[in-house]
Design an enzyme around this catalytic site. Sequence first.
Site, PDB file in Angstrom:
ATOM      1  N   TYR A  35       0.831  -1.208   0.000  1.00 46.06           N
ATOM      2  CA  TYR A  35       0.000   0.000   0.000  1.00 46.06           C
ATOM      3  C   TYR A  35       0.865   1.258   0.000  1.00 46.06           C
ATOM      4  CZ  TYR A  35      -3.157   3.654   1.637  1.00 46.06           C
ATOM      5  OH  TYR A  35      -3.850   4.830   1.759  1.00 46.06           O
ATOM      6  N   GLU A  93       3.911   2.014  15.492  1.00 47.17           N
ATOM      7  CA  GLU A  93       4.777   1.896  14.319  1.00 47.17           C
ATOM      8  C   GLU A  93       3.959   1.690  13.055  1.00 47.17           C
ATOM      9  OE1 GLU A  93       8.156   1.758  11.948  1.00 47.17           O
ATOM     10  OE2 GLU A  93       7.968   2.423  14.009  1.00 47.17           O
ATOM     11  N   VAL A  97      -5.471  -1.863   8.051  1.00 45.95           N
ATOM     12  CA  VAL A  97      -6.735  -2.585   7.937  1.00 45.95           C
ATOM     13  C   VAL A  97      -6.889  -2.938   6.462  1.00 45.95           C
ATOM     14  CG1 VAL A  97      -9.246  -2.445   8.186  1.00 45.95           C
ATOM     15  CG2 VAL A  97      -7.761  -1.382   9.905  1.00 45.95           C
ATOM     16  N   TYR A 141      -6.906  10.414  10.906  1.00 47.51           N
ATOM     17  CA  TYR A 141      -6.294  10.874  12.151  1.00 47.51           C
ATOM     18  C   TYR A 141      -6.825  12.246  12.561  1.00 47.51           C
ATOM     19  CZ  TYR A 141      -3.033   7.050  11.170  1.00 47.51           C
ATOM     20  OH  TYR A 141      -2.484   5.828  10.900  1.00 47.51           O
TER      21      TYR A 141
END
Length: 168
Positions: A35, A93, A97, A141
């Site tokens: 990713y 770290e 998902v 976030y």
Amino acid sequence: MPQQISTDIPNCHLQFAQEEDIPLILGFIRSLAEYEKMADEVVATEKLLKEKLFGEQQYAEVLLAFYDEEAVGFALFFHSFSTFEGRPGIYLEDLFVKPEFRGKGIGTALLKSLAQLTIERDCARLEWSVLNWNTPAIDFYDSLDAKPLDEWTTYRLTGEALQKLASF
């Protein structure tokens, strides 16, 4: 069987990884690296993970997320220490998902569990880094009221540069 941590999501639970979960953890690491367009940088092996996560000196811990009993995500974290606070912190770290399970609250459940663990362990803070281009993660976030620390620049020594300094 490891203790399950319940979540607010039906059919979803978390649990701390056990040694038998090493292949699963390595799979998540490789998926995350793909990713992040860094698959060629993964040098971790099952043997290394066994030694470093479950050996005599345990350097990190892993929370696994399950949805309908399928492993769908993980959070790998370790303790840091704040000299100013005089207390430990938790450094996340990696959080990952599986794409087909995103948007179900699983990432939030992992972070919520880490926040609870941070408080339970009397840690001063929960911190992590995010790649500048990863706007879906940054938006996520931001939605949690996490604040970027724009005044800090991360430095890293690896490979030859690390060897050079160590032998200086």
